[in-house]
Motif scaffolding. Structure first.
Motif, PDB file in Angstrom:
ATOM      1  N   PHE A  98      -0.254  -1.085  12.890  1.00 39.31           N
ATOM      2  CA  PHE A  98      -1.635  -1.128  12.942  1.00 39.31           C
ATOM      3  C   PHE A  98      -2.332  -2.064  14.259  1.00 39.31           C
ATOM      4  N   ASP A  99      -2.904  -1.309  15.104  1.00 37.28           N
ATOM      5  CA  ASP A  99      -3.328  -1.759  16.253  1.00 37.28           C
ATOM      6  C   ASP A  99      -2.313  -2.602  17.132  1.00 37.28           C
ATOM      7  N   GLY A 100      -0.921  -2.035  16.796  1.00 31.96           N
ATOM      8  CA  GLY A 100       0.265  -2.454  17.739  1.00 31.96           C
ATOM      9  C   GLY A 100       1.044  -3.668  16.959  1.00 31.96           C
ATOM     10  N   ILE A 101       0.388  -4.010  15.667  1.00 29.78           N
ATOM     11  CA  ILE A 101       1.030  -4.797  14.712  1.00 29.78           C
ATOM     12  C   ILE A 101       2.093  -4.141  13.834  1.00 29.78           C
ATOM     13  N   ASP A 102       3.245  -4.537  13.793  1.00 29.50           N
ATOM     14  CA  ASP A 102       4.136  -3.935  12.720  1.00 29.50           C
ATOM     15  C   ASP A 102       4.033  -4.380  11.307  1.00 29.50           C
ATOM     16  N   VAL A 103       4.156  -3.481  10.658  1.00 24.48           N
ATOM     17  CA  VAL A 103       4.072  -3.825   9.114  1.00 24.48           C
ATOM     18  C   VAL A 103       4.887  -4.885   8.469  1.00 24.48           C
ATOM     19  N   SER A 104       5.725  -5.064   9.306  1.00 20.51           N
ATOM     20  CA  SER A 104       6.626  -6.396   8.557  1.00 20.51           C
ATOM     21  C   SER A 104       6.193  -7.661   8.803  1.00 20.51           C
ATOM     22  N   GLU A 105       5.260  -7.834   9.839  1.00 26.12           N
ATOM     23  CA  GLU A 105       4.585  -8.718  10.291  1.00 26.12           C
ATOM     24  C   GLU A 105       3.452  -9.348   9.242  1.00 26.12           C
ATOM     25  N   GLU A 106       3.504 -10.884   9.178  1.00 21.92           N
ATOM     26  CA  GLU A 106       2.672 -11.453   8.172  1.00 21.92           C
ATOM     27  C   GLU A 106       1.145 -11.317   8.241  1.00 21.92           C
ATOM     28  N   ARG A 107       0.903 -11.058   9.797  1.00 19.07           N
ATOM     29  CA  ARG A 107      -0.467 -10.608  10.072  1.00 19.07           C
ATOM     30  C   ARG A 107      -0.935  -9.411   9.559  1.00 19.07           C
ATOM     31  N   TYR A 108       0.090  -8.430   9.502  1.00 13.92           N
ATOM     32  CA  TYR A 108      -0.442  -7.103   8.938  1.00 13.92           C
ATOM     33  C   TYR A 108      -0.588  -7.170   7.487  1.00 13.92           C
ATOM     34  N   ARG A 109       0.049  -8.231   6.733  1.00  8.60           N
ATOM     35  CA  ARG A 109       0.214  -8.290   5.306  1.00  8.60           C
ATOM     36  C   ARG A 109      -1.442  -8.796   5.060  1.00  8.60           C
ATOM     37  N   SER A 110      -1.912  -9.798   5.795  1.00  6.18           N
ATOM     38  CA  SER A 110      -3.011 -10.365   5.621  1.00  6.18           C
ATOM     39  C   SER A 110      -4.200  -9.487   5.803  1.00  6.18           C
ATOM     40  N   MET A 111      -4.251  -8.286   6.330  1.00  7.61           N
ATOM     41  CA  MET A 111      -5.372  -7.180   6.538  1.00  7.61           C
ATOM     42  C   MET A 111      -5.240  -6.119   5.445  1.00  7.61           C
ATOM     43  N   LEU A 112      -4.394  -6.595   4.644  1.00  9.06           N
ATOM     44  CA  LEU A 112      -4.048  -5.109   3.928  1.00  9.06           C
ATOM     45  C   LEU A 112      -4.287  -5.291   2.267  1.00  9.06           C
ATOM     46  N   GLY A 113      -5.046  -4.514   1.525  1.00  7.75           N
ATOM     47  CA  GLY A 113      -5.193  -4.424   0.152  1.00  7.75           C
ATOM     48  C   GLY A 113      -4.472  -3.447  -0.335  1.00  7.75           C
ATOM     49  N   TYR A 114      -3.982  -3.667  -1.599  1.00  8.20           N
ATOM     50  CA  TYR A 114      -3.180  -2.836  -2.540  1.00  8.20           C
ATOM     51  C   TYR A 114      -3.145  -2.760  -3.783  1.00  8.20           C
ATOM     52  N   LEU A 115      -3.619  -1.698  -4.353  1.00  7.73           N
ATOM     53  CA  LEU A 115      -3.374  -1.382  -5.958  1.00  7.73           C
ATOM     54  C   LEU A 115      -2.245  -0.636  -6.195  1.00  7.73           C
ATOM     55  N   PRO A 116      -1.306  -0.939  -6.883  1.00  6.68           N
ATOM     56  CA  PRO A 116       0.001  -0.062  -7.080  1.00  6.68           C
ATOM     57  C   PRO A 116      -0.243   0.786  -7.981  1.00  6.68           C
ATOM     58  N   PRO A 133      -9.843  -6.449   3.108  1.00  5.30           N
ATOM     59  CA  PRO A 133      -8.785  -5.937   4.125  1.00  5.30           C
ATOM     60  C   PRO A 133      -9.473  -4.770   4.852  1.00  5.30           C
ATOM     61  N   LYS A 134      -8.562  -4.417   6.010  1.00  5.86           N
ATOM     62  CA  LYS A 134      -9.059  -3.404   6.851  1.00  5.86           C
ATOM     63  C   LYS A 134      -8.314  -2.130   6.421  1.00  5.86           C
ATOM     64  N   ILE A 135      -7.149  -2.278   5.797  1.00 12.13           N
ATOM     65  CA  ILE A 135      -6.358  -1.167   5.276  1.00 12.13           C
ATOM     66  C   ILE A 135      -6.346  -1.574   3.737  1.00 12.13           C
ATOM     67  N   LEU A 136      -6.751  -0.442   3.184  1.00 15.33           N
ATOM     68  CA  LEU A 136      -6.762  -0.193   1.543  1.00 15.33           C
ATOM     69  C   LEU A 136      -5.900   0.821   1.051  1.00 15.33           C
ATOM     70  N   VAL A 137      -5.124   0.554   0.151  1.00 13.06           N
ATOM     71  CA  VAL A 137      -4.083   1.577  -0.188  1.00 13.06           C
ATOM     72  C   VAL A 137      -4.201   1.720  -1.875  1.00 13.06           C
ATOM     73  N   LEU A 138      -4.666   2.758  -2.556  1.00 14.72           N
ATOM     74  CA  LEU A 138      -4.844   2.781  -3.788  1.00 14.72           C
ATOM     75  C   LEU A 138      -4.012   4.033  -4.268  1.00 14.72           C
ATOM     76  N   ASP A 139      -3.099   3.614  -5.076  1.00 11.08           N
ATOM     77  CA  ASP A 139      -2.141   4.527  -5.540  1.00 11.08           C
ATOM     78  C   ASP A 139      -2.407   5.232  -6.839  1.00 11.08           C
ATOM     79  N   GLU A 140      -2.971   6.320  -6.988  1.00 13.17           N
ATOM     80  CA  GLU A 140      -3.465   6.943  -8.125  1.00 13.17           C
ATOM     81  C   GLU A 140      -4.377   6.289  -9.024  1.00 13.17           C
ATOM     82  N   PRO A 141      -5.487   5.682  -8.315  1.00 15.34           N
ATOM     83  CA  PRO A 141      -6.503   4.791  -8.992  1.00 15.34           C
ATOM     84  C   PRO A 141      -7.228   5.532 -10.142  1.00 15.34           C
ATOM     85  N   THR A 142      -7.051   6.639 -10.298  1.00 15.42           N
ATOM     86  CA  THR A 142      -7.990   7.389 -11.163  1.00 15.42           C
ATOM     87  C   THR A 142      -7.064   7.829 -12.339  1.00 15.42           C
TER      88      THR A 142
END
Ligand SMILES: Nc1ncnc2c1ncn2[C@@H]1O[C@H](COP(=O)(O)OP(=O)(O)O)[C@@H](O)[C@H]1O
Ligand SMILES: [Mg+2]
Length: 232
Positions: free
Chosen positions: A60-78, A149-158
């Motif tokens: 994400f803008d050059g930041i790898d998913v494994s980095e803590e910085r990336y996690r802090s910009m992420l919202g996730y609904l499993p 979050p700058k990245i919001l991931v919603l897995d089958e929210p409906t």
């Protein structure tokens, strides 16, 4: 803002669940369509950095998913989100905020704001076990939004929502794509037909369609069904 997925692959023993997917996502709502087993959850778990790819990269803008910085910009609904039935909606958000490392005053402020946003402020002090499916899903979205979050991931929210709840959900999501990347999976075309800026279609781990969908393009449902007929 760009989420860049490059030749992403996930192989379980003898099953390739995600097969060399490359994608560039910018702000907006992306509707990820695919039947059960298409690989949507596997893709999303990798995008969230919880599942390690077999190969390929996500940045994400050059930041790898494994980095803590990336996690802090992420919202996730499993997909199978575990709610605590004995918690109230308010307690649950405060608890999730604590897990995310938010300070108490900020957590309280954000909890009030989000309960309003998802129209649960009236039932904030009621136990989650008294909530309907739609109310739980809205609470799930609220917890995903705690850290702006700058990245919001919603897995089958409906999944499991009745038609009225689906409409309410669409109204809630619509605005979120304005200044973040929203990736939303579903196997129901009408969930995303009118709110997604872009459609992503997955079949057997592969991305089979990617692009804008406008009314001019014809009927999305028809197109989607056609993709499956071709293999039969
Ligand atoms: N942990 C796992 N081990 C083995 N196979 C898995 C695992 N998780 C998912 N799969 C398989 O990978 C494929 C994609 O699953 P999934 O990503 O859950 O698809 P979807 O979310 O689109 O229904 C399916 O065939 C599924 O059975
Ligand atoms: Mg899934």
């Amino acid at each position: 803002m760009e989420l860049s997925i490059d030749r992403l692959t996930k192989q379980y023993q003898n099953k390739i669940a995600v097969d060399r997917i490359s994608l560039r996502l910018n702000t907006g709502i992306y509707g990820l369509l695919g039947a059960n087993g298409a690989g949507k959850t596997t893709l999303m778990r990798m995008v969230c950095g919880i599942l390690k790819p077999t190969s390929g990269t996500i940045t994400f803008d050059g930041i790898d998913v494994s980095e803590e910085r990336y996690r802090s910009m992420l919202g996730y609904l499993p997909q199978d989100f575990g709610y605590y039935p004995e918690f109230t909606g308010e307690d649950f958000l405060l608890y999730m905020a604590a897990l995310k490392g938010m300070r108490k005053p900020q957590a309280r402020r954000k909890t009030v704001e989000l309960l309003k946003l998802v129209s649960l402020h009236d039932v904030a002090k009621k136990k989650i076990k008294t909530y309907s499916g739609g109310m739980k899903q809205r609470l799930g979205i609220a917890q995903a939004l705690l850290n702006q979050p700058k990245i919001l991931v919603l897995d089958e929210p409906t999944a499991g929502l009745d038609p009225k709840e689906r409409v309410r959900f669409r109204d809630l999501i619509k605005d979120l794509g304005k200044d973040s990347i929203v990736l939303l999976s579903t196997h129901i075309v009408s969930d995303i037909e009118h709110i997604a800026d872009d459609i992503l279609m997955m079949k057997s781990g592969q991305l089979i369609y990617q692009g804008k969908w406008t009314d001019k393009s014809g009927n999305l449902e028809e197109f989607y069904l056609k993709q499956f007929e071709e293999i039969e």
